[in-house]
Design a protein around this motif. Structure first.
Motif, mmCIF file in Angstrom:
data_model
loop_
_atom_site.group_PDB
_atom_site.id
_atom_site.type_symbol
_atom_site.label_atom_id
_atom_site.label_comp_id
_atom_site.label_asym_id
_atom_site.label_seq_id
_atom_site.Cartn_x
_atom_site.Cartn_y
_atom_site.Cartn_z
ATOM 1 N N GLY A 193 -5.797 -0.254 0.630
ATOM 2 C CA GLY A 193 -4.794 -0.809 -0.266
ATOM 3 C C GLY A 193 -5.329 -1.760 -1.303
ATOM 4 O O GLY A 193 -4.561 -2.471 -1.932
ATOM 5 N N VAL A 194 -6.627 -1.799 -1.501
ATOM 6 C CA VAL A 194 -7.152 -2.620 -2.589
ATOM 7 C C VAL A 194 -8.137 -1.779 -3.374
ATOM 8 O O VAL A 194 -8.627 -0.768 -2.902
ATOM 9 N N GLU A 195 -8.369 -2.216 -4.552
ATOM 10 C CA GLU A 195 -9.390 -1.537 -5.324
ATOM 11 C C GLU A 195 -10.200 -2.560 -6.090
ATOM 12 O O GLU A 195 -9.771 -3.693 -6.295
ATOM 13 N N SER B 144 -3.704 -2.538 -4.723
ATOM 14 C CA SER B 144 -3.267 -1.316 -5.375
ATOM 15 C C SER B 144 -1.864 -0.926 -4.958
ATOM 16 O O SER B 144 -1.343 0.073 -5.408
ATOM 17 N N GLU C 236 -10.899 6.374 -10.075
ATOM 18 C CA GLU C 236 -11.130 5.145 -9.328
ATOM 19 C C GLU C 236 -10.842 5.441 -7.863
ATOM 20 O O GLU C 236 -9.847 6.062 -7.540
ATOM 21 N N PRO C 237 -11.699 5.068 -6.982
ATOM 22 C CA PRO C 237 -11.434 5.414 -5.569
ATOM 23 C C PRO C 237 -10.232 4.669 -5.040
ATOM 24 O O PRO C 237 -10.318 3.597 -4.471
ATOM 25 N N GLU C 238 -9.088 5.239 -5.288
ATOM 26 C CA GLU C 238 -7.864 4.594 -4.828
ATOM 27 C C GLU C 238 -7.598 5.018 -3.417
ATOM 28 O O GLU C 238 -7.559 6.192 -3.098
ATOM 29 N N VAL C 239 -7.440 4.081 -2.627
ATOM 30 C CA VAL C 239 -7.186 4.405 -1.235
ATOM 31 C C VAL C 239 -5.705 4.333 -0.915
ATOM 32 O O VAL C 239 -5.279 4.639 0.174
ATOM 33 N N SER C 240 -4.928 3.924 -1.840
ATOM 34 C CA SER C 240 -3.500 3.798 -1.566
ATOM 35 C C SER C 240 -2.875 5.173 -1.506
ATOM 36 O O SER C 240 -3.500 6.195 -1.784
ATOM 37 N N GLU C 241 -1.624 5.145 -1.129
ATOM 38 C CA GLU C 241 -0.960 6.440 -0.997
ATOM 39 C C GLU C 241 -0.441 6.958 -2.322
ATOM 40 O O GLU C 241 0.230 7.973 -2.366
ATOM 41 N N ASP C 242 -0.705 6.249 -3.410
ATOM 42 C CA ASP C 242 -0.261 6.782 -4.706
ATOM 43 C C ASP C 242 -0.947 8.094 -4.993
ATOM 44 O O ASP C 242 -2.088 8.312 -4.632
#
Lengths: 480, 484
Positions: A88-90, A103, B169-175
């Motif tokens: 949950g962060v970037e 994020s 961008e390595p987004e790890v969120s669920e977006d």
């Protein structure tokens, strides 16, 4: 949808093509958008959806730092492959360097929430006391770097030890720091005052701090000269061919070191740790996050405070050093803050103001160690009260005698005296804060250390300014 | 049907009635079928739940709500530990599923051991996608992959930065991660698989599930000739070169080893490679005889040349003449002994000697044991014993008297009670006898002591009576505190 971009708008650029699907983050400055307007934007296959709603709304609740771009994808990838995780962060990069941003929204929970976890194998750790123990144990048994580390003073030379270890890690194949070092600030970007020139130290306008920094520089340089003289074996020599590299390593070690008490195996030890992704977190006096060492699988967890509501795009921050003035922050980390609640001004003279009424004027509550602005009591005046006012509450000479009420006339006199002292202090500086600000604005691409030095003195003056203003407000609101 | 509903509740604990509605609706055709088939086996108590379920059904079938409502009508959950059923219809798959066992579905997060949740989360975290434009410098240029916000650098690398920021961008969120892979053409570019070139058609077939041979034809090797019996691993013939286990070697024995060594050096000749049992026995016998012979020869040598000469190898200090005459001369000149191993004559013992341990007064007759024991006081006669016992008895009585402090106290009420006490005297005596044997009982029950003590005191005694009564003068000591 607004189209064109005025040249100096710092933050937000809008594109003529609504099908453009950039990230929700804003685009950097003008030159970039100029370029982008000149290029023909290719049409993306995946893009048929209506434009992203946030994008149309210019009011993004972003951090004040503009020009944030997502960091290089490899930055996270090299850690991910080695079982580091970020939830949950970037990581974003701006003109001032790296930062960690949320994020997605995080609701306030009762439990602290895990945001990042970094395994021990990626770190560089040395125990603070004898015997030096390294976790992970990368120093081989007969290597001369160990003799160098052994020759340091156990009490005071922790940063030199860490610098040696860092340089050795750069040299060791298969070491994570060979890859991660590319993302550390290099000598041009590092704001630590160890890399400052004489001119920058003069700009500090603080002779104590300047002399301290000179001593530190001398110490680092002497250490290099003692241990990297021409007769040392190549194994050592290639770690730091010139003193600048070594001093850069010392500055990295000083500014990015995390001192924690960790338990590894059965041993609980104080350790100086260089932790890869956790050192990209910036500092704040009201931090979001804190570090926690998970003993079970030897991971450092970065956790969001319990009950902390984090919005998307908010910066994740940690408190680096608790309870220190700006000069300590400057000396160690190379930055200063105008809202440091632990700033101290040495007032001379006998003038004292009433502590309780000062606190109640600004709705500051809590014990002296933990003053905070109680926003439940007051709804207005929020913009004025910040860490500087809290620092004022701590550093102004005050009296408090149970129920004894204040005498307004005496209070006013005291306030006037204190303000006079502040004015005198400001007058002693060669430049005023306005001049400093102008200098900062006018300099194009200043050296980082120079910028930091000017900011330091600017913050100092702003603080004194703020104290004066606070005294003004206090004077107005004395109840009688 | 109750089981059905219970199973639904059990399975869908984390979910709201959303799934109920779906399940009800999708299963509606099935439901009627099962209803009829199970109808006979229901106990009456469950009919209520059926009605409730019917209501639910009707409600959900009429209005297709996706929103959850607080549903008060949920029946109780079955406890986790022991389901009353062995199989049920799984709400997730719609198939019959065992309640426990290898084919049961994996339990949810609440039932995982500690630490599993974090490991699973770490494993599930999506991999960062996105290509980086820079390359690592491996420690040579720290900070080389940071984006430096200097206008010149930016202007130069604006295209580069456009593309690099365009990449993910390595987004790890669920977006949902959008993937604008930059391409210079204006045409729609579909993302192909990263391994498109690396994948053979065999692998493609395998992945897509199309029929394919077992082995990749490119990797496959042609079938060669079958192995000979020597090469087969289950071959029973012993191979000369290698045994397939070290356990198959010969067990070493002292005799066989030495025999084989002697045969190899040529000292003896064996019939075959390895010594047989007969040869081993022969060797053993010969060894014994040789040992005996050798020992005899040594003894003889010792006797012949005398001890000093015999032990002269070991006694390095004696470098002079070792013959008997010289030794005799030396012995006479000094007090020094002859044999270094047995330095004195007395040490030499005859192994066949029978030693007599009988002492100097061996010839005394057996004494009278009884007189002997009596003399030494170990035994007394019966009369003496009775005497002593009698004395002890009377002594006992006196002691109880003295123990009681109350006995000395002058009590006015005592004269009245004397009459009763004299009646009790006889009883008291008997009781005393009993009690003297149980001394602890006596001590712990104060009323016993009191009842004894009182009749003994007949008012103030005369001096003679008191003296006769007492054991010795210590009785007149009035310090009674220590006694109890």
């Amino acid at each position: 949808m607004a189209i064109s971009v005025p040249l100096h708008q710092p933050t937000y650029s809008f594109f003529s093509n609504p099908q453009e699907q950039w990230k929700w983050c804003a685009k950097p400055s003008y030159s970039f958008s100029n370029n982008s307007q000149n290029n023909i934007r290719p049409i993306k296959a995946s893009v048929e959806t209506p434009p992203f709603p946030l994008f149309q709304n210019p009011k993004l609740e972003e951090t004040p730092a503009d020009g944030l771009e997502p960091a290089d994808p490899d930055f996270y990838k090299i850690g991910y492959v080695r079982s580091m995780r970020a939830y949950g962060v970037e990581f974003k990069e701006g003109p001032d360097g790296f930062g960690v941003f949320a994020s997605k929204d995080i609701e306030p929970r009762r439990r602290a929430r895990l945001v990042m976890q970094i395994p021990l194998e990626l770190m560089l750790t040395i125990r603070q006391k004898l015997p030096w123990m390294f976790f992970p144990d990368i120093v081989p048994l007969g290597h001369p770097i160990f003799d160098i580390i052994n020759s340091t003073d156990p009490e005071t030379d922790w940063d030199l030890r860490l610098a040696c270890l860092l340089l050795y890690a750069f040299d060791q194949d298969d070491n994570f720091w060979q890859l991660y070092g590319d993302f550390l600030p290099n000598a041009d970007e590092c704001t630590s005052l160890l890399l400052a020139t004489e001119e920058d130290l003069m700009e500090l306008q603080d002779p104590n701090l300047a002399s301290t920094m000179r001593e530190q520089q001398k110490r680092a340089r002497e250490f290099w000269e003692k241990n990297w003289h021409s007769g040392v074996p190549l194994k050592i020599k290639r770690l730091a061919h010139d003193p600048e590299r070594f001093i850069w390593a010392v500055s990295i070690a000083q500014s990015r070191c995390i001192n924690m008490q960790v338990r590894i195996g059965a041993l609980v030890q104080d350790a100086n740790m260089l932790i890869p992704y956790a050192d990209m977190l910036n500092h704040s006096f009201q931090p979001n996050c804190f570090f926690h060492w998970r003993f079970k699988d030897r991971m450092l967890e970065v956790m969001v405070n319990a009950g902390q509501h984090v919005r998307r795009g908010e910066e994740m921050t940690v408190n680096y050093m608790h309870g220190q003035m700006n000069d300590m922050l400057m000396q160690r980390y190379g930055f200063s803050s105008p809202v440091n609640p632990w700033n101290v001004i040495q007032f001379s003279g006998d003038a004292r103001i009433h502590l309780d009424s000062f606190l109640s004027v600004f709705n500051i509550s809590g014990l002296p160690e933990e003053y905070y602005h109680n926003s439940k009591i007051s709804s207005d005046e929020e913009s004025f009260i910040d860490g500087a006012v809290i620092a004022a509450a701590r550093t102004l000479p005050t009296w408090s005698d149970g129920d004894v009420p204040l005498v307004p006339s005496i209070e006013r006199k005291a306030v006037k005296e204190l303000q006079e002292e502040c004015r005198q202090m400001l007058a002693e500086f060669p430049t005023t804060s306005k001049q400093d600000q102008k200098m900062l604005d006018s300099m194009k691409e200043p050296r980082r250390t120079l910028e930091a030095a000017i900011k330091y003195r600017l913050h100092r003056k702003l603080f004194i300014d703020k104290v004066t203003k606070a005294l003004d407000i206090y004077q107005d609101r004395i109840l009688f | 049907m109750a089981t059905l509903s219970a199973a639904w509740m059990y399975q869908d604990r984390g979910l709201g009635p959303v799934d109920y509605s779906d399940d009800f609706i999708t299963r509606k055709p099935n439901f009627n079928r099962f209803q009829t088939s199970f109808l006979g086996s229901f106990p009456t108590g469950i009919l209520q739940t059926r009605f409730r379920l019917n209501n639910l059904l009707r409600r959900t079938s009429s209005v297709r709500r996706i929103k959850c409502e607080k549903n008060d009508e949920l029946p109780e959950y079955v406890s986790v530990e022991r389901p009353p059923y062995y199989s049920y219809f799984d709400s997730a798959s719609g198939q019959l599923e065992p309640a426990s066992g290898a084919r049961a579905s994996i339990p949810g997060e609440e039932y995982w051991p500690e630490g599993t949740a974090s490991r699973v989360r770490a494993a599930r975290a999506p991999e960062p996608t996105g290509e980086s434009t820079g390359s690592p410098s491996y420690g040579k240029h720290p900070g080389s992959r940071r984006k430096k916000y200097k206008a010149s650098v930016r202007a130069r690398s604006s295209e580069v930065s456009v593309e690099s920021s365009a990449s993910l961008e390595p987004e790890v969120s669920e977006d949902a991660t959008e993937d604008p892979k930059e391409s210079s053409s204006e045409y729609v570019v579909y993302e192909t698989e990263s391994k498109a070139e690396g994948e053979t058609e065999y692998e493609l077939d395998k992945k897509l599930g199309r029929p394919h041979p077992f082995i990749d034809p490119k990797v496959r090797k042609p079938i060669e000739e079958p192995l000979s019996s020597e090469e087969l691993w289950w071959n029973w013939r012993k191979s000369d070169k290698e045994q397939w286990s070290r356990w198959q070697r010969r067990r070493p024995d002292v005799e066989t080893v030495f025999l084989k060594a002697m045969a190899e050096t040529g000292q003896i000749k064996l019939y075959g490679e390895h010594p047989t049992l007969t040869e081993t026995a022969l060797y053993r016998a010969r060894r014994h005889l040789f040992k005996e012979e050798r020992l005899k020869a040594e003894q003889e040598r010792l006797e012949r040349i005398g001890p000093i000469a015999y032990y002269s190898e070991w006694v390095k200090a004696w470098k002079r003449d070792t013959s008997r005459e010289a030794i005799q001369k030396h012995y006479e000149e000094t007090v020094w002994g002859g044999d270094p191993v047995y330095p004195t004559v007395n040490y030499i013992q005859d192994p066949d000697e029978v030693i007599d341990y009988r002492g100097p007064d061996f010839h005394e007759p057996t004494p009278n044991m009884l007189d002997y024991l009596k003399e030494h006081g170990k035994v007394i006669s019966r009369e003496e014993l009775e005497e002593i016992l009698a004395k002890e008895k009377t002594e006992e009585v006196e002691m109880t008297d003295m123990d009681e402090a109350m006995a000395q106290a002058v009590d006015i009420g005592e004269k009245d009670e004397e009459g009763e006490d004299s009646d009790l005297d006889a009883d008291a005596d008997d009781e005393e006898e009993k009690i003297t044997r149980n001394w602890s009982v006596l001590k712990s029950t104060p009323q016993l002591q009191k009842s004894k003590a009182k009749p003994k005191k007949d008012g103030p005694m005369s001096l003679e009576e008191a003296v006769d009564d007492s054991e010795n003068l210590t009785d007149f000591l009035l310090d009674f505190d220590e006694e109890d």
